[in-house]
Design a protein around this motif. Structure first.
Motif, PDB file in Angstrom:
ATOM      1  N   ILE A 107       0.842  -1.204   0.000  1.00 16.41           N
ATOM      2  CA  ILE A 107       0.000   0.000   0.000  1.00 16.41           C
ATOM      3  C   ILE A 107       0.873   1.249   0.000  1.00 16.41           C
ATOM      4  O   ILE A 107       0.595   2.215  -0.724  1.00 16.41           O
ATOM      5  CB  ILE A 107      -0.947  -0.010   1.223  1.00 16.41           C
ATOM      6  CG1 ILE A 107      -1.993  -1.109   1.054  1.00 16.41           C
ATOM      7  CG2 ILE A 107      -1.623   1.348   1.394  1.00 16.41           C
ATOM      8  CD1 ILE A 107      -2.893  -1.307   2.252  1.00 16.41           C
ATOM      9  N   GLU A 108       1.942   1.222   0.803  1.00 16.74           N
ATOM     10  CA  GLU A 108       2.862   2.356   0.819  1.00 16.74           C
ATOM     11  C   GLU A 108       3.531   2.539  -0.541  1.00 16.74           C
ATOM     12  O   GLU A 108       3.738   3.676  -0.990  1.00 16.74           O
ATOM     13  CB  GLU A 108       3.919   2.151   1.909  1.00 16.74           C
ATOM     14  CG  GLU A 108       3.381   2.230   3.328  1.00 16.74           C
ATOM     15  CD  GLU A 108       2.670   3.540   3.600  1.00 16.74           C
ATOM     16  OE1 GLU A 108       3.243   4.601   3.257  1.00 16.74           O
ATOM     17  OE2 GLU A 108       1.551   3.513   4.137  1.00 16.74           O
ATOM     18  N   THR A 109       3.847   1.427  -1.197  1.00 19.96           N
ATOM     19  CA  THR A 109       4.446   1.500  -2.533  1.00 19.96           C
ATOM     20  C   THR A 109       3.487   2.162  -3.515  1.00 19.96           C
ATOM     21  O   THR A 109       3.892   2.981  -4.353  1.00 19.96           O
ATOM     22  CB  THR A 109       4.820   0.089  -3.040  1.00 19.96           C
ATOM     23  OG1 THR A 109       5.768  -0.493  -2.141  1.00 19.96           O
ATOM     24  CG2 THR A 109       5.413   0.144  -4.442  1.00 19.96           C
ATOM     25  N   VAL A 110       2.220   1.807  -3.420  1.00 22.54           N
ATOM     26  CA  VAL A 110       1.204   2.423  -4.292  1.00 22.54           C
ATOM     27  C   VAL A 110       1.140   3.924  -4.049  1.00 22.54           C
ATOM     28  O   VAL A 110       1.090   4.720  -4.999  1.00 22.54           O
ATOM     29  CB  VAL A 110      -0.177   1.777  -4.055  1.00 22.54           C
ATOM     30  CG1 VAL A 110      -1.258   2.538  -4.811  1.00 22.54           C
ATOM     31  CG2 VAL A 110      -0.161   0.320  -4.489  1.00 22.54           C
ATOM     32  N   HIS A 111       1.164   4.318  -2.766  1.00 23.23           N
ATOM     33  CA  HIS A 111       1.165   5.747  -2.447  1.00 23.23           C
ATOM     34  C   HIS A 111       2.376   6.433  -3.071  1.00 23.23           C
ATOM     35  O   HIS A 111       2.258   7.535  -3.649  1.00 23.23           O
ATOM     36  CB  HIS A 111       1.194   5.947  -0.926  1.00 23.23           C
ATOM     37  CG  HIS A 111      -0.139   5.821  -0.267  1.00 23.23           C
ATOM     38  ND1 HIS A 111      -1.183   6.678  -0.516  1.00 23.23           N
ATOM     39  CD2 HIS A 111      -0.599   4.916   0.647  1.00 23.23           C
ATOM     40  CE1 HIS A 111      -2.228   6.331   0.211  1.00 23.23           C
ATOM     41  NE2 HIS A 111      -1.910   5.256   0.915  1.00 23.23           N
ATOM     42  N   ASP A 112       3.538   5.794  -2.964  1.00 21.14           N
ATOM     43  CA  ASP A 112       4.766   6.375  -3.515  1.00 21.14           C
ATOM     44  C   ASP A 112       4.673   6.525  -5.032  1.00 21.14           C
ATOM     45  O   ASP A 112       5.083   7.549  -5.599  1.00 21.14           O
ATOM     46  CB  ASP A 112       5.974   5.505  -3.163  1.00 21.14           C
ATOM     47  CG  ASP A 112       6.307   5.545  -1.677  1.00 21.14           C
ATOM     48  OD1 ASP A 112       5.829   6.468  -0.990  1.00 21.14           O
ATOM     49  OD2 ASP A 112       7.029   4.640  -1.215  1.00 21.14           O
ATOM     50  N   ILE A 113       4.133   5.501  -5.690  1.00 22.67           N
ATOM     51  CA  ILE A 113       4.011   5.541  -7.154  1.00 22.67           C
ATOM     52  C   ILE A 113       3.064   6.654  -7.581  1.00 22.67           C
ATOM     53  O   ILE A 113       3.345   7.425  -8.504  1.00 22.67           O
ATOM     54  CB  ILE A 113       3.521   4.186  -7.697  1.00 22.67           C
ATOM     55  CG1 ILE A 113       4.587   3.102  -7.480  1.00 22.67           C
ATOM     56  CG2 ILE A 113       3.171   4.283  -9.188  1.00 22.67           C
ATOM     57  CD1 ILE A 113       4.103   1.700  -7.765  1.00 22.67           C
ATOM     58  N   LEU A 114       1.941   6.758  -6.864  1.00 19.12           N
ATOM     59  CA  LEU A 114       0.933   7.766  -7.224  1.00 19.12           C
ATOM     60  C   LEU A 114       1.406   9.183  -6.927  1.00 19.12           C
ATOM     61  O   LEU A 114       0.995  10.127  -7.607  1.00 19.12           O
ATOM     62  CB  LEU A 114      -0.368   7.487  -6.469  1.00 19.12           C
ATOM     63  CG  LEU A 114      -1.128   6.231  -6.897  1.00 19.12           C
ATOM     64  CD1 LEU A 114      -2.314   5.983  -5.979  1.00 19.12           C
ATOM     65  CD2 LEU A 114      -1.608   6.354  -8.347  1.00 19.12           C
ATOM     66  N   SER A 115       2.257   9.323  -5.934  1.00 13.70           N
ATOM     67  CA  SER A 115       2.728  10.667  -5.577  1.00 13.70           C
ATOM     68  C   SER A 115       3.968  11.071  -6.362  1.00 13.70           C
ATOM     69  O   SER A 115       4.403  12.221  -6.300  1.00 13.70           O
ATOM     70  CB  SER A 115       3.044  10.732  -4.076  1.00 13.70           C
ATOM     71  OG  SER A 115       4.094   9.837  -3.749  1.00 13.70           O
ATOM     72  N   GLY A 116       4.549  10.139  -7.128  1.00 11.02           N
ATOM     73  CA  GLY A 116       5.752  10.430  -7.909  1.00 11.02           C
ATOM     74  C   GLY A 116       5.432  11.131  -9.212  1.00 11.02           C
ATOM     75  O   GLY A 116       4.273  11.339  -9.587  1.00 11.02           O
ATOM     76  N   GLU A 117       6.487  11.489  -9.917  1.00 11.76           N
ATOM     77  CA  GLU A 117       6.343  12.128 -11.223  1.00 11.76           C
ATOM     78  C   GLU A 117       5.789  11.121 -12.228  1.00 11.76           C
ATOM     79  O   GLU A 117       6.223   9.973 -12.263  1.00 11.76           O
ATOM     80  CB  GLU A 117       7.685  12.665 -11.709  1.00 11.76           C
ATOM     81  CG  GLU A 117       8.222  13.826 -10.884  1.00 11.76           C
ATOM     82  CD  GLU A 117       7.367  15.066 -10.990  1.00 11.76           C
ATOM     83  OE1 GLU A 117       6.749  15.267 -12.051  1.00 11.76           O
ATOM     84  OE2 GLU A 117       7.298  15.825 -10.012  1.00 11.76           O
ATOM     85  N   THR A 118       4.851  11.535 -13.051  1.00  9.84           N
ATOM     86  CA  THR A 118       4.239  10.643 -14.029  1.00  9.84           C
ATOM     87  C   THR A 118       4.599  11.002 -15.463  1.00  9.84           C
ATOM     88  O   THR A 118       4.080  10.420 -16.397  1.00  9.84           O
ATOM     89  CB  THR A 118       2.701  10.681 -13.886  1.00  9.84           C
ATOM     90  OG1 THR A 118       2.251  12.036 -14.091  1.00  9.84           O
ATOM     91  CG2 THR A 118       2.267  10.217 -12.508  1.00  9.84           C
ATOM     92  N   SER A 119       5.497  11.975 -15.623  1.00  7.21           N
ATOM     93  CA  SER A 119       5.825  12.408 -16.990  1.00  7.21           C
ATOM     94  C   SER A 119       6.499  11.302 -17.784  1.00  7.21           C
ATOM     95  O   SER A 119       6.183  11.061 -18.944  1.00  7.21           O
ATOM     96  CB  SER A 119       6.723  13.643 -16.937  1.00  7.21           C
ATOM     97  OG  SER A 119       7.880  13.360 -16.182  1.00  7.21           O
TER      98      SER A 119
END
Length: 248
Positions: A107-119
């Motif tokens: 779940i924390e990994t998902v949060h990290d992915i979603l809060s990271g840069e998506t460019s």
């Protein structure tokens, strides 16, 4: 020592008499002695062994050998090897805690992915390239697409092409699948996220919707792990009491 008939044991616990016989056949309780007429003679030990087995299988967690471990606990109890049963139960609890840690970490990994840069790089990737890049098998990619977790665009020639947004979504799916969340739970979370980016990920993963026909433990993984651990703690106390009463 109190002696009970099969029907009496079944009535105590609230199960069918045939279930009592199945428990004996499967080696989940000690083999009862028989009277002169051939009828089974059950004792309070058998009653407790059945109650322990029912508690053990109330919440079956299948992944990573957990079900095998709890079966070993029940069979050790059936053979009155209470020291081994207690040791196995403690190992089972440790494994449950490890599974919960993995689930929380995902779940924390998902949060990290979603809060990271998506460019991202802006490059389009083919399925094989994605498979190699993320370390995901081609079959897994197909399975996830078939189950609606991902919709991949196609070029005019029919080949699938994965965008940076697709890669991000796949990283989320991969992390949750590695922690044994079900496809249904992941799809539910992704659908809620698409509607509301502020969705509580933990709640979405662990709260099946009322219209879901079949709900497995992996559709509410954290809840199931918590309940399994509580049951295991109860089993541990039962075994300690059984050891003091019937141990050698």
């Amino acid at each position: 020592m109190e002696i009970y008939k099969t029907s009496e044991v079944a009535a105590f616990i609230g199960i069918h008499p045939n279930t009592v016989r199945f428990y004996e056949e499967w080696g989940l309780i000690a083999k009862p002695e028989r009277d002169k007429r051939g009828y089974r003679m059950f004792t309070d030990l058998h009653v407790q062994q059945i109650r322990l087995a029912r508690m053990a299988f109330q919440m079956e967690i299948l992944q990573n050998g957990l079900r095998k471990k709890i079966v070993q606990v029940v069979k050790a109890s059936a053979s009155c090897d209470f020291d081994r049963a207690i040791s196995l139960t403690r190992e089972y609890i440790c494994k449950l805690q490890k599974e919960r840690f993995n689930a929380e970490e995902a779940i924390e990994t998902v949060h990290d992915i979603l809060s990271g840069e998506t460019s991202g790089s802006g490059c389009l990737m083919k399925r094989k390239e994605v498979s190699e890049y993320l370390g995901i098998t081609m079959d897994s990619l197909r399975n996830w697409e078939m189950n609606g977790l991902l919709t991949v665009k196609r070029r005019k020639n029919g080949y699938r092409v994965y965008t940076d947004e697709d890669i991000q979504r796949l990283k989320i799916i991969r992390s949750l699948r590695c922690a044994n969340y079900s496809l249904e739970a992941i799809l539910r979370m992704l659908q809620q996220l698409s509607k509301n980016p502020d969705t509580d990920i933990r709640e979405a993963l662990n709260t099946p919707e009322q219209n879901e026909d079949i709900i497995s433990v992996c559709d509410k993984l954290l809840v199931s792990l918590d309940e399994a651990e509580r049951n295991a703690e109860t089993i541990l106390k039962m075994l300690q009491k059984m050891k003091s009463q019937w141990g050698q």
